[in-house]
Scaffold this active site. Sequence first.
Site, PDB file in Angstrom:
ATOM      1  N   ASP A 317       0.846  -1.182   0.000  1.00 16.28           N
ATOM      2  CA  ASP A 317       0.000   0.000   0.000  1.00 16.28           C
ATOM      3  C   ASP A 317       0.884   1.234   0.000  1.00 16.28           C
ATOM      4  OD1 ASP A 317      -2.640   1.233   0.270  1.00 16.28           O
ATOM      5  OD2 ASP A 317      -1.932   1.885   2.220  1.00 16.28           O
ATOM      6  N   ASP A 568      -2.131  -0.577   6.170  1.00 20.48           N
ATOM      7  CA  ASP A 568      -2.398  -0.072   7.508  1.00 20.48           C
ATOM      8  C   ASP A 568      -3.844   0.350   7.706  1.00 20.48           C
ATOM      9  OD1 ASP A 568      -2.509   2.139   5.937  1.00 20.48           O
ATOM     10  OD2 ASP A 568      -0.865   3.221   6.891  1.00 20.48           O
ATOM     11  N   ASP A 572      -7.200  -2.388   3.520  1.00 23.67           N
ATOM     12  CA  ASP A 572      -6.219  -3.439   3.273  1.00 23.67           C
ATOM     13  C   ASP A 572      -6.606  -4.769   3.904  1.00 23.67           C
ATOM     14  OD1 ASP A 572      -4.420  -1.677   1.934  1.00 23.67           O
ATOM     15  OD2 ASP A 572      -3.817  -0.886   3.872  1.00 23.67           O
TER      16      ASP A 572
END
Length: 838
Positions: A317, A568, A572
Amino acid sequence: MEISVREPAGLSAEAASERLAEYGPNEFPQPRPPRLPVRAARQLADPMSILLLTAGLVTLVVLGEVPEGAAILTILLVNVVIGVSQETKADHAVRALRTLTAPMAKVVRDGVVRRVPAAEVVPGDVVQVAAGDRVPADARLSQANALGVDESMLTGESLSSDKRAAEAVGAGGTLADRRDELFAGTLVVRGSGVAEVTRTGARTEMGRIASALGGGVKGPLAVELAQVSRRIGLVAVMAGAVMILIGLTRVQRGEATLLDIILAGVALAIAAVPESLAAAVTTALALGSQRMATLGVIVRRLPAIEALGATTVIATDKTGTLTTGHLTVADQVAVSGSDLWRAALRCNDARDGLGDAVDVALAVAAERHGTRLPPDEERLAARPFDAETRSMAVITAAGEGVPLLTVKGAPEVVLARCVPGPETERLARAVPGLADRGLRVLTLADKHTDDLDATGLRPLGLVTLSDEIRPSAARAVADCRAAGIRVVMVTGDHADTARAIAEEVGIDADPVVTGAELQTLGDSDGDRSKRSARLREAAVLARVDPATKLDLVRALRADGQVVAMTGDGVNDAPALRNADVGVAMAGEEGTDVAREAAAVVVTNGDLGTIVAGVREGRRLRHNVASMVGYLLTGNLAEILIVLTGLIAWPDLVVPLLPVQLLWINLVLDGIPAIALGVDRPAGDPLALRPCTGGLLSWPVLTRIALRAVAVGALVFAAVEVARRLGWSEEQVRSQAVLALVFARLTLAYVVRARRRTFERGWWRGRAVMVAVTAAAALQVLVTVIPALGAPLALVPLPPAGWAMALGAAVLSALACDMVRSNRNGSGHTVQGRPPRGA
C-alpha cells in the site's frame, strides 16, 4: 438496496422500530469460532496423527505394552496440543471493525433531531453529520455544506474527499469517486451535511470488508508440511502393504507369530512418523519470532515468518507504507515581494495540528518558514473549500485596516481570477511541469476587498503538496529487487501521483493500471481473464477500492506467486487476510482492523523492516528444509531396516523395537533438528532464494531416498557383521541402534552443507555442534551403563561394535557427498552454487 424516503421530518419512531426489526441492528455479525473438539479433530485427521494413534492403540490393546503405548499416545497428544494452540490464536478483525463505527448518531425522528446509538440507525433514516463525526452508516447526501470526509481508511487516498448533494442518478464508480455518498466508519473533517441512510450493518461497504475477512489461506509452510504429512502417509501405506505380504508369508511358514507381525507393524508406523518434526518446526518459528520482535516485527501467526521467506511478490500500500501518510509541502513558486506563507495561514482552517490534510500541511510549512499572523487580525467572512468552486476564500482585517480577500485553490480557477500580466503567465506556465511530477498544485492570491467573489486578484504563488516518502522506502525496494521479489504499489490516489511516487522509490511504474480501467471489463469469462491478466502484470494499481486489492492478491496467488500484502487501513484488511502473509504497517494511522487481519505487524510502519522479515524468513525456510531432509532421511532409513529385517533376519523379526525407535526419533533426532532450526547459514540469508519445487520437490525426494538407502545399507552391514560374530539378540539390536544413531547424527552436517559435508567452516554452526555432541553423549550413556539402557532394551557392546558405528557415521557422510555431487544443480540453489539443505 436504495431507500427513497425523503420526508423532511425523517422517519417516525414507529417506522424506525419496524425497520430495525426488518433489517436488524446496524452492526456486524460475529462468527462463532470452532469449538475445541472440532479443532482437535482437525489435528487428528492428519495422516501422521492417524498413524501414531493406530500404533498407540495397537500397542496398548493388542500387545499389552503399556509403557510403549502410553509413550506413543503422549507424543500424539503433544502434537495435537501444538496444532490446536496455533489454530486458536484469536482472530479479532471483525470485532475490531466495531470500534470504527460511530457509537452514537444524530438522526431526524418525527421532525426532531435526536442522538441515538449507531446500532439503532436503520435504512431510510435521515442523519446529520458535521466536522468530527464518524458516519454511522452508508448514506446518500441530500445536503452538503462544504463537506469534506476522510475516507483514507476505506479508499487509501491521502486527501479528504469533497462531497456534494446527490443528483437524480448516482455517480457510481469506485468508492473514491462517489462524491454524493457517505460510508460507514469514515470521518467528517469539515463542513456539514444531511443524508439518507441506504445501507446498514453487514450491507455497508465496511460490512462487506468484514465479510471478506472470513476466509483466510494457509501459508506456504502449512501447505508444504501438509504435503509432507500426506507423502509420509503414502510411504507408510506402501511399506505396510509390503510388510503384510511378507509377514503373512512368514506366519504361514511358521517362521513368526501373528503378534510378531503386529509388533513389526507398530515399529513400521513409528519409523514412518517423524515425531519431533512438529516440535522442531514450532520451536524454530517461536525463536524466529523472538528475534524478529527485536527488529520491530511482531509475529501473530508463527508460520508467517517462513512465508515471508518464500515471498515472490509484495503488494504494498502506498499510504502509510511507502509514504508517511501525511501531506507535506514539496515545492513552491513565489511571486517576488509576496507574502506567500502568510496567505497560506490566512486561508486555512487547521487548528492545533487538526483539520483537513491540506490545511495542516500548509500550516506546518508556514511555521517552518517562521510565519505567523498578526495578533489583531480577525476573520470577517469565509467560504470553505468546495468541490464545485475548487477554491477557498477568506476575508480578514487587522484592527481598523482595509479588508483583505485571500483565495486558495486549483490553479486554473484562481489564476483565472487574477490580473493578467507576466507573473500570472509565469505561474500558469509552471503548473504543468509540477503536475507531471504527480504533485498537487495550489495557487494563492489576494486583493484588498470585502467581496468573496472579486476578480482582479494579485497572484502570490504556487504551492505543491506530496505525500512524504519514507526515507527508507527506496532502499527497501532495492533490497526486494536484489532478493528477487517484485514490488507492486497499490493506492487509491490518482495515476499520476502513483506513478511519480513509484518512480521516486525505485518501482518500475509500467504499466499503471487504474480501477476505472478494470471496471470497464465485464463479468464474462473473457473479461475476467483479461482482468486477472492486467492485475498480474500491473506494476502500479491506482484509484482502486478494497475489492480490487483482494482481486490482485487472488490473481497473483492463482499465478503461483507467494504474495505478501502490506497495509495499515481498513481497506487493506481483506487482502491482508487472503494473502500468503499479511503485514500490517502499524504506524500512527494504522487501524486495529489491519493489525488483527495481518499475520505480521511492523510496529514502526517502515517497509524496510519487511526486508528484515524476509531475510529472517529465508534463513528459517532454509533451516526448515534442512530439518525436513534430516528427519525424513532418517525415518526412511528406519523403514528400510524394519522391512529388510523381516526378510533377512528371521530370528530377530524386528531389528529395532518400538521403544528404541521412539528414543531415536523423539530424543536423539529432536535435539539436532531443533538446532538446525536455529542455525545461522553463512552469508546474507536474503540471497537464499526459495526453491521453486517446495520442501518436497522430486529432486529433493530423490536425494532423500538415495541418502536413506546409503544409511540403511551401512546399518544393515553393521547388523549383519554382528550376527555373524555370534552376538546375542540384545547386542545385535543395540548395534543397530548405535550405528543408526551415529549415521543419522552425521546427517545434521550433510543437510546444512553446500558442497561437501566437512567443508571449510563446517564447525562454525555452534548450535548444531552442541546438539550433535549432546545427542551422541546420551546415546553413549544409555549404551555403556546397563541401568540406563535397560528400559530401552540396550546392552553394552564390545569395541568392534563401536568401531562399526563410527565407520557407519564416516561412510554415510562420504556416501551422501557422492549423491550430492552426482545430482549437483538440482533442488535448492544459492546464487548459482550447489544445492544446500534437504
